[in-house]
Design a protein around this motif. Structure first.
Motif, PDB file in Angstrom:
ATOM      1  N   MET A   1       0.801  -1.203   0.000  1.00  0.00           N
ATOM      2  CA  MET A   1       0.000   0.000   0.000  1.00  0.00           C
ATOM      3  C   MET A   1       0.849   1.276   0.000  1.00  0.00           C
ATOM      4  SD  MET A   1      -3.643  -0.154   2.017  1.00  0.00           S
ATOM      5  CE  MET A   1      -3.054  -0.811   3.532  1.00  0.00           C
ATOM      6  N   PRO A   2       1.904   1.343   0.809  1.00  0.00           N
ATOM      7  CA  PRO A   2       2.705   2.579   0.797  1.00  0.00           C
ATOM      8  C   PRO A   2       3.287   2.887  -0.585  1.00  0.00           C
ATOM      9  CG  PRO A   2       3.246   1.284   2.734  1.00  0.00           C
ATOM     10  CD  PRO A   2       2.367   0.435   1.858  1.00  0.00           C
ATOM     11  N   ARG A   3       3.679   1.845  -1.323  1.00  0.00           N
ATOM     12  CA  ARG A   3       4.236   2.070  -2.668  1.00  0.00           C
ATOM     13  C   ARG A   3       3.170   2.660  -3.598  1.00  0.00           C
ATOM     14  NH1 ARG A   3       5.628  -0.755  -7.590  1.00  0.00           N
ATOM     15  NH2 ARG A   3       7.660   0.013  -8.262  1.00  0.00           N
ATOM     16  N   THR A   4       1.950   2.127  -3.512  1.00  0.00           N
ATOM     17  CA  THR A   4       0.844   2.635  -4.321  1.00  0.00           C
ATOM     18  C   THR A   4       0.555   4.090  -3.980  1.00  0.00           C
ATOM     19  OG1 THR A   4      -0.105   0.415  -4.399  1.00  0.00           O
ATOM     20  CG2 THR A   4      -1.568   2.234  -4.960  1.00  0.00           C
ATOM     21  N   LEU A   5       0.611   4.402  -2.696  1.00  0.00           N
ATOM     22  CA  LEU A   5       0.385   5.784  -2.266  1.00  0.00           C
ATOM     23  C   LEU A   5       1.466   6.704  -2.829  1.00  0.00           C
ATOM     24  CD1 LEU A   5      -1.505   7.481  -0.399  1.00  0.00           C
ATOM     25  CD2 LEU A   5       0.265   7.243   1.336  1.00  0.00           C
ATOM     26  N   ALA A   6       2.705   6.257  -2.787  1.00  0.00           N
ATOM     27  CA  ALA A   6       3.821   7.068  -3.294  1.00  0.00           C
ATOM     28  C   ALA A   6       3.709   7.287  -4.803  1.00  0.00           C
ATOM     29  CB  ALA A   6       5.148   6.406  -2.952  1.00  0.00           C
ATOM     30  N   ILE A   7       3.354   6.247  -5.534  1.00  0.00           N
ATOM     31  CA  ILE A   7       3.208   6.374  -6.993  1.00  0.00           C
ATOM     32  C   ILE A   7       2.070   7.338  -7.325  1.00  0.00           C
ATOM     33  CG2 ILE A   7       2.547   5.129  -9.098  1.00  0.00           C
ATOM     34  CD1 ILE A   7       4.050   2.682  -7.864  1.00  0.00           C
ATOM     35  N   SER A   8       0.962   7.208  -6.603  1.00  0.00           N
ATOM     36  CA  SER A   8      -0.175   8.112  -6.825  1.00  0.00           C
ATOM     37  C   SER A   8       0.207   9.554  -6.520  1.00  0.00           C
ATOM     38  CB  SER A   8      -1.360   7.705  -5.935  1.00  0.00           C
ATOM     39  OG  SER A   8      -1.778   6.418  -6.227  1.00  0.00           O
ATOM     40  N   ASP A   9       0.942   9.748  -5.436  1.00  0.00           N
ATOM     41  CA  ASP A   9       1.389  11.086  -5.057  1.00  0.00           C
ATOM     42  C   ASP A   9       2.295  11.681  -6.133  1.00  0.00           C
ATOM     43  OD1 ASP A   9       1.615  13.304  -3.256  1.00  0.00           O
ATOM     44  OD2 ASP A   9       3.591  12.553  -2.676  1.00  0.00           O
ATOM     45  N   LYS A  41     -10.179  11.339 -10.377  1.00  0.00           N
ATOM     46  CA  LYS A  41     -10.350   9.975  -9.870  1.00  0.00           C
ATOM     47  C   LYS A  41      -9.128   9.559  -9.056  1.00  0.00           C
ATOM     48  CE  LYS A  41     -13.033   8.401 -13.864  1.00  0.00           C
ATOM     49  NZ  LYS A  41     -12.984   7.495 -15.033  1.00  0.00           N
ATOM     50  N   LEU A  42      -7.945   9.876  -9.558  1.00  0.00           N
ATOM     51  CA  LEU A  42      -6.710   9.534  -8.855  1.00  0.00           C
ATOM     52  C   LEU A  42      -6.622  10.278  -7.520  1.00  0.00           C
ATOM     53  CD1 LEU A  42      -4.031   8.011  -8.781  1.00  0.00           C
ATOM     54  CD2 LEU A  42      -3.000   9.945 -10.012  1.00  0.00           C
ATOM     55  N   GLU A  43      -7.045  11.511  -7.513  1.00  0.00           N
ATOM     56  CA  GLU A  43      -7.034  12.300  -6.286  1.00  0.00           C
ATOM     57  C   GLU A  43      -7.937  11.665  -5.225  1.00  0.00           C
ATOM     58  OE1 GLU A  43      -8.708  16.400  -6.252  1.00  0.00           O
ATOM     59  OE2 GLU A  43      -6.585  16.913  -6.117  1.00  0.00           O
ATOM     60  N   HIS A  44      -9.113  11.191  -5.630  1.00  0.00           N
ATOM     61  CA  HIS A  44     -10.029  10.521  -4.700  1.00  0.00           C
ATOM     62  C   HIS A  44      -9.410   9.212  -4.204  1.00  0.00           C
ATOM     63  CE1 HIS A  44     -13.916  12.822  -5.211  1.00  0.00           C
ATOM     64  NE2 HIS A  44     -13.049  13.438  -6.000  1.00  0.00           N
ATOM     65  N   PHE A  45      -8.803   8.452  -5.113  1.00  0.00           N
ATOM     66  CA  PHE A  45      -8.144   7.202  -4.744  1.00  0.00           C
ATOM     67  C   PHE A  45      -7.040   7.466  -3.729  1.00  0.00           C
ATOM     68  CE2 PHE A  45      -4.481   4.415  -5.409  1.00  0.00           C
ATOM     69  CZ  PHE A  45      -5.039   3.184  -5.096  1.00  0.00           C
ATOM     70  N   PHE A  46      -6.202   8.459  -4.009  1.00  0.00           N
ATOM     71  CA  PHE A  46      -5.088   8.813  -3.132  1.00  0.00           C
ATOM     72  C   PHE A  46      -5.590   9.195  -1.741  1.00  0.00           C
ATOM     73  CE2 PHE A  46      -2.472  12.093  -1.192  1.00  0.00           C
ATOM     74  CZ  PHE A  46      -1.229  11.468  -1.147  1.00  0.00           C
ATOM     75  N   THR A  47      -6.590  10.050  -1.685  1.00  0.00           N
ATOM     76  CA  THR A  47      -7.129  10.516  -0.410  1.00  0.00           C
ATOM     77  C   THR A  47      -7.704   9.358   0.398  1.00  0.00           C
ATOM     78  OG1 THR A  47      -7.636  12.656  -1.404  1.00  0.00           O
ATOM     79  CG2 THR A  47      -8.742  12.146   0.665  1.00  0.00           C
ATOM     80  N   ASN A  48      -8.473   8.506  -0.247  1.00  0.00           N
ATOM     81  CA  ASN A  48      -9.054   7.355   0.449  1.00  0.00           C
ATOM     82  C   ASN A  48      -7.973   6.415   0.975  1.00  0.00           C
ATOM     83  OD1 ASN A  48     -11.700   8.189   0.090  1.00  0.00           O
ATOM     84  ND2 ASN A  48     -11.910   7.107  -1.844  1.00  0.00           N
ATOM     85  N   LEU A  49      -6.970   6.130   0.159  1.00  0.00           N
ATOM     86  CA  LEU A  49      -5.890   5.240   0.567  1.00  0.00           C
ATOM     87  C   LEU A  49      -5.086   5.846   1.716  1.00  0.00           C
ATOM     88  CD1 LEU A  49      -4.349   2.615   0.145  1.00  0.00           C
ATOM     89  CD2 LEU A  49      -2.978   3.792  -1.600  1.00  0.00           C
TER      90      LEU A  49
END
Length: 72
Positions: A1-9, A41-49
């Motif tokens: 999960m942290p990697r996904t958060l970093a990529i999204s950021d 959509k990515l912003e919503h995904f990032f915030t939720n995660l």
């Protein structure tokens, strides 16, 4: 999960830079409305995660592990 958060950021940062300087090309798909729809959509995904991870971290801290130093 942290990697996904970093990529999204990182991707959201690229989009912010794109909005200021059109020389940067975002990697998400360009729609008829531009990049906005996909990045929203990515912003919503990032915030939720982010808040899911934050919540899990807070829950994992027991009262015994978390000590507030009131002396300072």
């Amino acid at each position: 999960m942290p990697r996904t958060l970093a990529i999204s950021d990182d991707e959201l940062l690229i989009y912010q830079m794109y909005k200021k300087n059109q020389n940067i090309v975002p990697t998400l798909r360009h729609t008829g409305a531009g990049y906005y729809t996909e990045y929203r959509k990515l912003e919503h995904f990032f915030t939720n995660l982010f808040f899911q991870m934050f919540r899990e971290r807070i829950i994992s801290i027991s009262e015994d592990e978390y000590v507030i130093d009131d002396k300072n």
